[in-house]
Design a protein around this motif. Structure first.
Motif, PDB file in Angstrom:
ATOM      1  N   ALA A 137      15.748 -26.382 -88.445  1.00  0.00           N
ATOM      2  CA  ALA A 137      16.375 -26.705 -89.728  1.00  0.00           C
ATOM      3  C   ALA A 137      16.356 -28.213 -89.989  1.00  0.00           C
ATOM      4  O   ALA A 137      16.353 -28.638 -91.141  1.00  0.00           O
ATOM      5  CB  ALA A 137      17.814 -26.189 -89.753  1.00  0.00           C
ATOM      6  N   ASN A 138      16.325 -28.997 -88.926  1.00  0.00           N
ATOM      7  CA  ASN A 138      16.300 -30.458 -89.046  1.00  0.00           C
ATOM      8  C   ASN A 138      14.899 -30.991 -89.324  1.00  0.00           C
ATOM      9  O   ASN A 138      14.727 -32.181 -89.554  1.00  0.00           O
ATOM     10  CB  ASN A 138      16.872 -31.091 -87.767  1.00  0.00           C
ATOM     11  CG  ASN A 138      17.252 -32.526 -87.956  1.00  0.00           C
ATOM     12  OD1 ASN A 138      17.468 -33.000 -89.063  1.00  0.00           O
ATOM     13  ND2 ASN A 138      17.321 -33.255 -86.851  1.00  0.00           N
ATOM     14  N   GLY A 139      13.888 -30.141 -89.281  1.00  0.00           N
ATOM     15  CA  GLY A 139      12.546 -30.572 -89.630  1.00  0.00           C
ATOM     16  C   GLY A 139      11.565 -30.651 -88.479  1.00  0.00           C
ATOM     17  O   GLY A 139      10.425 -31.067 -88.666  1.00  0.00           O
ATOM     18  N   ALA A 140      11.973 -30.252 -87.280  1.00  0.00           N
ATOM     19  CA  ALA A 140      11.075 -30.290 -86.126  1.00  0.00           C
ATOM     20  C   ALA A 140      10.481 -28.908 -85.886  1.00  0.00           C
ATOM     21  O   ALA A 140      11.042 -27.898 -86.292  1.00  0.00           O
ATOM     22  CB  ALA A 140      11.838 -30.745 -84.881  1.00  0.00           C
ATOM     23  N   THR A 141       9.348 -28.876 -85.218  1.00  0.00           N
ATOM     24  CA  THR A 141       8.842 -27.625 -84.680  1.00  0.00           C
ATOM     25  C   THR A 141       9.603 -27.408 -83.386  1.00  0.00           C
ATOM     26  O   THR A 141       9.659 -28.303 -82.540  1.00  0.00           O
ATOM     27  CB  THR A 141       7.333 -27.735 -84.389  1.00  0.00           C
ATOM     28  OG1 THR A 141       6.654 -28.005 -85.604  1.00  0.00           O
ATOM     29  CG2 THR A 141       6.802 -26.464 -83.763  1.00  0.00           C
ATOM     30  N   ALA A 142      10.231 -26.269 -83.219  1.00  0.00           N
ATOM     31  CA  ALA A 142      11.086 -26.056 -82.044  1.00  0.00           C
ATOM     32  C   ALA A 142      10.749 -24.746 -81.364  1.00  0.00           C
ATOM     33  O   ALA A 142      10.437 -23.746 -82.019  1.00  0.00           O
ATOM     34  CB  ALA A 142      12.552 -26.081 -82.457  1.00  0.00           C
ATOM     35  N   LEU A 143      10.823 -24.789 -80.036  1.00  0.00           N
ATOM     36  CA  LEU A 143      10.491 -23.641 -79.208  1.00  0.00           C
ATOM     37  C   LEU A 143      11.591 -23.394 -78.192  1.00  0.00           C
ATOM     38  O   LEU A 143      12.174 -24.345 -77.671  1.00  0.00           O
ATOM     39  CB  LEU A 143       9.184 -23.901 -78.449  1.00  0.00           C
ATOM     40  CG  LEU A 143       7.974 -24.332 -79.272  1.00  0.00           C
ATOM     41  CD1 LEU A 143       6.888 -24.861 -78.359  1.00  0.00           C
ATOM     42  CD2 LEU A 143       7.473 -23.154 -80.088  1.00  0.00           C
ATOM     43  N   VAL A 144      11.825 -22.131 -77.885  1.00  0.00           N
ATOM     44  CA  VAL A 144      12.757 -21.781 -76.819  1.00  0.00           C
ATOM     45  C   VAL A 144      11.985 -21.799 -75.506  1.00  0.00           C
ATOM     46  O   VAL A 144      10.936 -21.160 -75.392  1.00  0.00           O
ATOM     47  CB  VAL A 144      13.371 -20.380 -77.044  1.00  0.00           C
ATOM     48  CG1 VAL A 144      14.236 -19.986 -75.849  1.00  0.00           C
ATOM     49  CG2 VAL A 144      14.174 -20.348 -78.329  1.00  0.00           C
ATOM     50  N   GLY A 145      12.495 -22.579 -74.568  1.00  0.00           N
ATOM     51  CA  GLY A 145      11.851 -22.632 -73.262  1.00  0.00           C
ATOM     52  C   GLY A 145      12.499 -23.666 -72.373  1.00  0.00           C
ATOM     53  O   GLY A 145      13.235 -24.540 -72.831  1.00  0.00           O
ATOM     54  N   ASP A 146      12.212 -23.558 -71.090  1.00  0.00           N
ATOM     55  CA  ASP A 146      12.760 -24.435 -70.070  1.00  0.00           C
ATOM     56  C   ASP A 146      11.736 -25.519 -69.746  1.00  0.00           C
ATOM     57  O   ASP A 146      10.584 -25.204 -69.405  1.00  0.00           O
ATOM     58  CB  ASP A 146      13.066 -23.598 -68.821  1.00  0.00           C
ATOM     59  CG  ASP A 146      13.845 -24.344 -67.767  1.00  0.00           C
ATOM     60  OD1 ASP A 146      13.636 -25.565 -67.607  1.00  0.00           O
ATOM     61  OD2 ASP A 146      14.655 -23.699 -67.077  1.00  0.00           O
ATOM     62  N   GLY A 147      12.133 -26.765 -69.822  1.00  0.00           N
ATOM     63  CA  GLY A 147      11.232 -27.881 -69.565  1.00  0.00           C
ATOM     64  C   GLY A 147      10.705 -27.950 -68.144  1.00  0.00           C
ATOM     65  O   GLY A 147       9.760 -28.693 -67.876  1.00  0.00           O
ATOM     66  N   ARG A 148      11.278 -27.192 -67.244  1.00  0.00           N
ATOM     67  CA  ARG A 148      10.784 -27.141 -65.864  1.00  0.00           C
ATOM     68  C   ARG A 148       9.664 -26.121 -65.706  1.00  0.00           C
ATOM     69  O   ARG A 148       8.993 -26.080 -64.686  1.00  0.00           O
ATOM     70  CB  ARG A 148      11.916 -26.794 -64.896  1.00  0.00           C
ATOM     71  CG  ARG A 148      13.059 -27.799 -64.917  1.00  0.00           C
ATOM     72  CD  ARG A 148      14.254 -27.284 -64.165  1.00  0.00           C
ATOM     73  NE  ARG A 148      14.753 -26.071 -64.832  1.00  0.00           N
ATOM     74  CZ  ARG A 148      15.782 -25.359 -64.412  1.00  0.00           C
ATOM     75  NH1 ARG A 148      16.435 -25.702 -63.333  1.00  0.00           N
ATOM     76  NH2 ARG A 148      16.165 -24.283 -65.079  1.00  0.00           N
ATOM     77  N   ASP A 149       9.469 -25.297 -66.730  1.00  0.00           N
ATOM     78  CA  ASP A 149       8.541 -24.173 -66.669  1.00  0.00           C
ATOM     79  C   ASP A 149       7.182 -24.547 -67.247  1.00  0.00           C
ATOM     80  O   ASP A 149       7.079 -24.991 -68.397  1.00  0.00           O
ATOM     81  CB  ASP A 149       9.143 -22.993 -67.441  1.00  0.00           C
ATOM     82  CG  ASP A 149       8.226 -21.799 -67.464  1.00  0.00           C
ATOM     83  OD1 ASP A 149       7.780 -21.365 -66.396  1.00  0.00           O
ATOM     84  OD2 ASP A 149       7.961 -21.298 -68.579  1.00  0.00           O
ATOM     85  N   ARG A 150       6.142 -24.358 -66.471  1.00  0.00           N
ATOM     86  CA  ARG A 150       4.788 -24.719 -66.878  1.00  0.00           C
ATOM     87  C   ARG A 150       4.368 -23.995 -68.162  1.00  0.00           C
ATOM     88  O   ARG A 150       3.752 -24.582 -69.043  1.00  0.00           O
ATOM     89  CB  ARG A 150       3.825 -24.400 -65.726  1.00  0.00           C
ATOM     90  CG  ARG A 150       2.359 -24.475 -66.051  1.00  0.00           C
ATOM     91  CD  ARG A 150       1.880 -25.910 -66.114  1.00  0.00           C
ATOM     92  NE  ARG A 150       0.531 -26.014 -66.602  1.00  0.00           N
ATOM     93  CZ  ARG A 150      -0.520 -26.300 -65.853  1.00  0.00           C
ATOM     94  NH1 ARG A 150      -0.379 -26.501 -64.569  1.00  0.00           N
ATOM     95  NH2 ARG A 150      -1.705 -26.402 -66.396  1.00  0.00           N
ATOM     96  N   CYS A 151       4.703 -22.716 -68.277  1.00  0.00           N
ATOM     97  CA  CYS A 151       4.325 -21.954 -69.478  1.00  0.00           C
ATOM     98  C   CYS A 151       4.984 -22.526 -70.730  1.00  0.00           C
ATOM     99  O   CYS A 151       4.346 -22.654 -71.777  1.00  0.00           O
ATOM    100  CB  CYS A 151       4.681 -20.487 -69.318  1.00  0.00           C
ATOM    101  SG  CYS A 151       3.693 -19.629 -68.081  1.00  0.00           S
ATOM    102  N   ALA A 152       6.262 -22.885 -70.618  1.00  0.00           N
ATOM    103  CA  ALA A 152       6.965 -23.470 -71.764  1.00  0.00           C
ATOM    104  C   ALA A 152       6.360 -24.821 -72.122  1.00  0.00           C
ATOM    105  O   ALA A 152       6.184 -25.141 -73.303  1.00  0.00           O
ATOM    106  CB  ALA A 152       8.448 -23.604 -71.462  1.00  0.00           C
ATOM    107  N   LEU A 153       6.038 -25.622 -71.119  1.00  0.00           N
ATOM    108  CA  LEU A 153       5.420 -26.927 -71.379  1.00  0.00           C
ATOM    109  C   LEU A 153       4.035 -26.765 -71.993  1.00  0.00           C
ATOM    110  O   LEU A 153       3.645 -27.546 -72.866  1.00  0.00           O
ATOM    111  CB  LEU A 153       5.356 -27.755 -70.095  1.00  0.00           C
ATOM    112  CG  LEU A 153       6.702 -28.226 -69.563  1.00  0.00           C
ATOM    113  CD1 LEU A 153       6.536 -28.865 -68.188  1.00  0.00           C
ATOM    114  CD2 LEU A 153       7.371 -29.197 -70.538  1.00  0.00           C
ATOM    115  N   ASP A 154       3.292 -25.766 -71.547  1.00  0.00           N
ATOM    116  CA  ASP A 154       1.985 -25.497 -72.159  1.00  0.00           C
ATOM    117  C   ASP A 154       2.146 -25.115 -73.627  1.00  0.00           C
ATOM    118  O   ASP A 154       1.410 -25.600 -74.490  1.00  0.00           O
ATOM    119  CB  ASP A 154       1.257 -24.368 -71.422  1.00  0.00           C
ATOM    120  CG  ASP A 154       0.671 -24.809 -70.085  1.00  0.00           C
ATOM    121  OD1 ASP A 154       0.529 -26.029 -69.857  1.00  0.00           O
ATOM    122  OD2 ASP A 154       0.361 -23.922 -69.270  1.00  0.00           O
TER     123      ASP A 154
END
Length: 130
Positions: A45-62
């Motif tokens: 809502a603030n204007g960013a592209t946002a994803l649910v995920g854990d920054g420690r997780d390689r799949c989320a970082l990919d």
């Protein structure tokens, strides 16, 4: 050239970082990664592209394209998780500028030992001297 900026964590500090980027670089490719669905909805809502995920997780970082980010801002509430996230990001992207907000002063040396990591101390709002 458009900056590609990844913000990991969308609490008060992450929100402030996103607002700063949006104000100064409205054309930046800004991606937010957070484990909280409500934080992701707010970031979107603030204007960013946002994803649910854990920054420690390689799949989320990919999924968040950490491997091609110019800058990665780590704004999570726990220094150990921040450290683990910086290690995971650095494996994927050895050249990105890493900005890490840490909470405990004694952890500064752990992060600063990596010459590419920029470390910012989170100030305690109840004690402006810290």
């Amino acid at each position: 050239m458009t900056d590609h900026i990844l913000v990991i964590g969308y609490g008060d500090t992450g929100r402030s970082a996103v607002n700063s980027v949006l104000a100064s670089q409205p054309d930046a490719l800004l991606i937010v990664l957070d484990i909280d669905f409500l934080a992701v909805a707010e970031a979107t809502a603030n204007g960013a592209t946002a994803l649910v995920g854990d920054g420690r997780d390689r799949c989320a970082l990919d999924q968040a394209t950490a491997d091609i980010a110019d800058r990665v801002i780590v704004a999570v509430p726990d220094d150990l998780n921040a450290f683990l996230i910086t290690r995971a990001v650095r494996q994927l992207n050895p050249v990105a500028l890493l900005v890490v907000i840490i909470r405990e002063p004694e952890n500064h040396a752990i992060f600063a030992s990596d010459g590419i990591v920029t470390v910012h101390m989170q100030q305690d709002p109840d004690n402006p001297q810290t």
